[in-house]
Write an enzyme that holds these catalytic residues in place. Sequence first.
Site: not given
Ligand code: UT7
Length: 329
Positions: A116, A256, A286
């Site tokens: 990225c 990005h 993204n």
């Molecule tokens: O391009 C390279 C650079 N990339 C980035 O900088 C991305 C950085 N990371 C992010 O943008 C975020 O971490 C994400 C958008 C990927 C995820 O958001 P988050 O707030 O960190 O969510 P999480 O991974 O902590 O997940 C929270 C909950 C989990 O469930 P539990 O364990 O709390 O029950 C996940 O399983 O949300 C769940 N979850 C989803 N739920 C519905 C994960 N993906 C999804 C989904 N739909 N698509």
Amino acid sequence: MGVIAIGSIITGTGSFLPETRLTNQMLEQMVDTSDEWIVQRTGIRERRVAVDMQAIDVALPAAQRALDDAGRKAEDIDLIIACTVTPDSFTPTLSCALQDKLGAKHAFAFDLSAACSGFVYATDVADSYLRCGKAKCVLIVCAEVLSHLIDYTDRTVCCLFGDGAGAAVYEWSDTEDGILGTYMRSDGKNGNALFAPAFAAENPLAMPRENKTSHYLHMDGKTVFRFTARAVPDAIDGVLQQAGMDISQVDWIVPHQANMRILDMVIRRYGLPAEKVFSNLEHVGNTSSASVPICLDEMRQQGLLKNGQTAIFVGFGGGLTYGAVLIRL
Ligand code: UT7
């Protein structure tokens, strides 16, 4: 006597998005997710997917549009740098395929792999070639078909990424100062937080690493998010310091496009009006290396970028890599 300005300037941009849209509503039918979750956590509403297309198919129109915008012919290019994490082959590289298809017979061509951060890193390389006089006209093409790397049963990644390409022509100017500073960093220690193996798991010799599950992209979103929260301000502060400028002298931040919450963090931290931090995340998602040049091309087409304005481009992601470029447009 006035100061004589010289530097690397952008003379053209181009982009290409495949026609097929993948909306949040369509993803709701494919995995256990919701439009509400995706919009709240990321800001994305839809992304494009390159159906029956390869990296070269999205790269070529973006490259051609950038050359047309710059008023340049393929023979004018001295160097082509292609950035992609989804090349069609390890060899020939995407850049060499582009050189052939464009007919850039005077250019040498290589790929630069920085995920990225690709466009930002490639800009630094282009600037270095232009600055030392080894090139006068550099074409950067960032092209991604990330849908080839995505497991569409894995909700943690399939909602985030989209396909597309962005390109820019950089040239040396004897009258404009162009790039005012660059700041590049890497954090290889945390690299596995965003992981795509080079070979599929079926080849037992190919991957001496713990993650042998598939050829798909895996992301530990929380770790990457924490890295990003440190990396983005470090990149912006670093490039400002290098150029001897402060944030009030900057007209645009072009980051990005990974997550709206990251862009909001930039807005809050630097006390910026929201419209100074460009975003097209909502309809593009993204697109890894392609995201910054796609934004630039959209901004040019919307007439947002004015001569003499300043912009900071910020890249961050796989590697882990990050960096920023400060440029006078
Ligand atoms: O391009 C390279 C650079 N990339 C980035 O900088 C991305 C950085 N990371 C992010 O943008 C975020 O971490 C994400 C958008 C990927 C995820 O958001 P988050 O707030 O960190 O969510 P999480 O991974 O902590 O997940 C929270 C909950 C989990 O469930 P539990 O364990 O709390 O029950 C996940 O399983 O949300 C769940 N979850 C989803 N739920 C519905 C994960 N993906 C999804 C989904 N739909 N698509």
